[in-house]
Write an enzyme that holds these catalytic residues in place. Structure first.
Site, mmCIF file in Angstrom:
data_model
loop_
_atom_site.group_PDB
_atom_site.id
_atom_site.type_symbol
_atom_site.label_atom_id
_atom_site.label_comp_id
_atom_site.label_asym_id
_atom_site.label_seq_id
_atom_site.Cartn_x
_atom_site.Cartn_y
_atom_site.Cartn_z
ATOM 1 N N ASP A 107 26.016 6.701 20.853
ATOM 2 C CA ASP A 107 24.756 6.389 21.521
ATOM 3 C C ASP A 107 24.997 6.210 23.010
ATOM 4 O OD1 ASP A 107 22.151 5.376 22.106
ATOM 5 O OD2 ASP A 107 22.091 4.280 20.209
ATOM 6 N N ASP A 126 22.048 -0.677 21.932
ATOM 7 C CA ASP A 126 21.028 -1.179 21.000
ATOM 8 C C ASP A 126 21.350 -2.604 20.568
ATOM 9 O OD1 ASP A 126 19.893 1.299 21.248
ATOM 10 O OD2 ASP A 126 20.543 2.044 19.304
ATOM 11 N N ASP A 160 22.885 9.034 17.605
ATOM 12 C CA ASP A 160 21.710 9.094 18.470
ATOM 13 C C ASP A 160 21.911 10.276 19.406
ATOM 14 O OD1 ASP A 160 19.825 8.704 20.575
ATOM 15 O OD2 ASP A 160 19.752 6.558 20.141
ATOM 16 N N ASP A 174 20.659 11.005 22.106
ATOM 17 C CA ASP A 174 20.716 10.748 23.547
ATOM 18 C C ASP A 174 22.137 10.435 24.013
ATOM 19 O OD1 ASP A 174 21.268 7.969 23.259
ATOM 20 O OD2 ASP A 174 19.178 7.394 23.474
ATOM 21 N N GLU A 185 16.398 9.850 17.143
ATOM 22 C CA GLU A 185 15.851 9.925 18.504
ATOM 23 C C GLU A 185 15.621 11.339 19.013
ATOM 24 O OE1 GLU A 185 14.628 7.422 20.107
ATOM 25 O OE2 GLU A 185 15.546 5.630 19.222
#
Length: 293
Positions: free
Chosen positions: A117, A121, A220, A222, A265
Site C-alpha cells: 500500500d 491505513d 492496494d 495505489d 482500491e
C-alpha cells in the site's frame, strides 16, 4: 494444480468519499481474473458480490454501521472459504474490505499479513484528518478504532502487530506516522525499497512471517506508480514499478505460503481502458504461480 480459488466481490465505497471503487470487482472480472487463474490449473468459483448499499442512500451517521454490516458478511464468507479448503480472493472496493477478509481468514488460526500500500491505513477516529474509514483498516484489525468494526466477527483485535509487514508506504499523516512507529509492525517504505532492492525486501518479509505457515496478501493498487496504475482511489507519485511489483509477487509465490488475497482500491472512473484492473490481474496471476519460464 487441483486447488480451488474462490472469488468474492465486495463492492464497497463507504470508507471514503470518492465514488467509483465500488465498480472495482467487475473491472477485475472483466480483465479476466478467473480465466487467467484457470489457465494455471486452478479450479475457480465466483461467489458473486456481497450486497453493499449505494453510498448516496446511506446517511453519514449510519456509514460505520453499514461498513460493519458489510465487514461481517465478508468475515463470514472468508471463514467459510477457509473451512471449505479454498483460497479466497476478495475483490474491492475500498480497503475496508480487509476488516472482514483478514478477520475471517484468521478466525481459527493466525496468519501473516503482507499489506502492500502507499498508505499505512493506521489512522484512528481520534487522529484521522479526513475521518475516512479506509484509512483505518489496519489499525482496526489490531484492535483500535470504531468499536463496531473492531468487534466485527469476533471480539477485539484480529491480528498481532508482529504478524504484519507493510510494503511500499510513502504517504502518512503526521499523527499516524507516530502511532505506526510505536506499533511494532515491520515496515518497508519506498526509500527502503530504493536502497535495499525489492528482492531483499520481499525475502525479508517472507522470512519475518514464514513461521506462521501461511500468508494473506492485501494488495492496494495505489501502491504502484500512478503512471502504470492510474485508476485508483488515492494515487500517490513515487510508487512501485511494474517489475518491482511483479518481482514481489513472484517471490511471495515461491514461498508457497499464500492462502488468501485482497485486491482493492481500483477506480474504473479514474482509469484508462481498464489498465489498472488488467495490471491487477497480471500481478495476481504472478502471485498464484505464473512464471516467465
Amino acid at each position: 494444480m487441483n486447488q480451488t480459488i474462490r472469488i468474492i466481490g465486495v463492492p464497497i465505497d463507504l470508507g471514503q468519499h470518492r465514488r467509483g471503487v465500488n465498480m472495482g470487482p467487475d473491472a477485475i472480472r472483466y480483465a479476466g481474473l478467473a480465466e487467467h487463474l484457470a489457465r494455471l490449473g486452478y479450479h475457480v468459483e465466483d461467489q458473486g458480490n456481497i450486497h453493499v448499499p449505494v453510498r448516496d442512500t446511506v446517511p453519514e451517521v449510519q456509514m460505520v454501521t453499514e461498513i460493519a454490516r458489510t465487514s461481517s458478511a465478508c468475515y463470514a464468507q472468508a471463514r467459510q472459504a477457509r473451512a471449505d479448503g479454498t483460497i479466497p480472493i476478495f475483490l474491492g472496493g475500498d480497503h475496508t474490505i480487509a476488516v472482514g477478509s483478514v478477520g475471517g481468514v484468521t478466525h481459527d488460526t493466525p496468519c501473516g499479513v503482507i499489506w502492500i500500500d502507499a498508505h499505512a491505513d493506521f489512522n484512528t477516529p481520534a487522529i484521522s484528518p479526513s475521518g475516512n474509514v479506509h484509512g483505518m483498516s489496519l489499525s482496526i484489525l489490531l484492535g483500535n478504532g470504531h468499536e463496531a468494526l473492531v468487534n466485527c466477527g469476533r471480539t477485539g483485535a484480529k491480528i498481532d502487530a508482529s504478524h504484519v509487514v507493510l510494503v511500499g508506504i510513502r504517504d502518512l499523516d503526521p499523527l499516524e506516522k507516530e502511532v505506526l512507529t510505536r506499533s511494532g509492525i515491520t515496515t518497508f517504505t519506498m526509500r527502503d525499497i530504493d536502497e535495499m532492492g525489492m528482492s531483499r525486501v520481499a525475502r525479508e518479509a517472507v522470512s519475518q512471517l514464514s513461521h506462521l505457515g501461511r500468508l494473506h496478501v492485501s494488495l492496494d493498487m495505489d501502491s504502484l506508480e500512478p503512471a502504470g496504475a492510474p485508476g485508483v482511489g488515492t494515487p500517490v507519485p513515487g510508487g512501485l514499478t511494474y517489475r518491482e511489483a511483479h518481482l514481489l509477487m513472484e517471490i511471495l509465490a515461491d514461498s508457497h505460503l499464500l492462502s488468501s488475497m485482497d485486491i482493492v482500491e481500483i477506480n474504473p472512473i479514474m482509469d484508462t481502458s481498464n489498465q489498472t484492473a488488467t495490471l491487477a490481474v497480471k500481478l495476481a496471476v504472478s502471485l498464484f504461480g505464473k512464471r516467465i519460464l
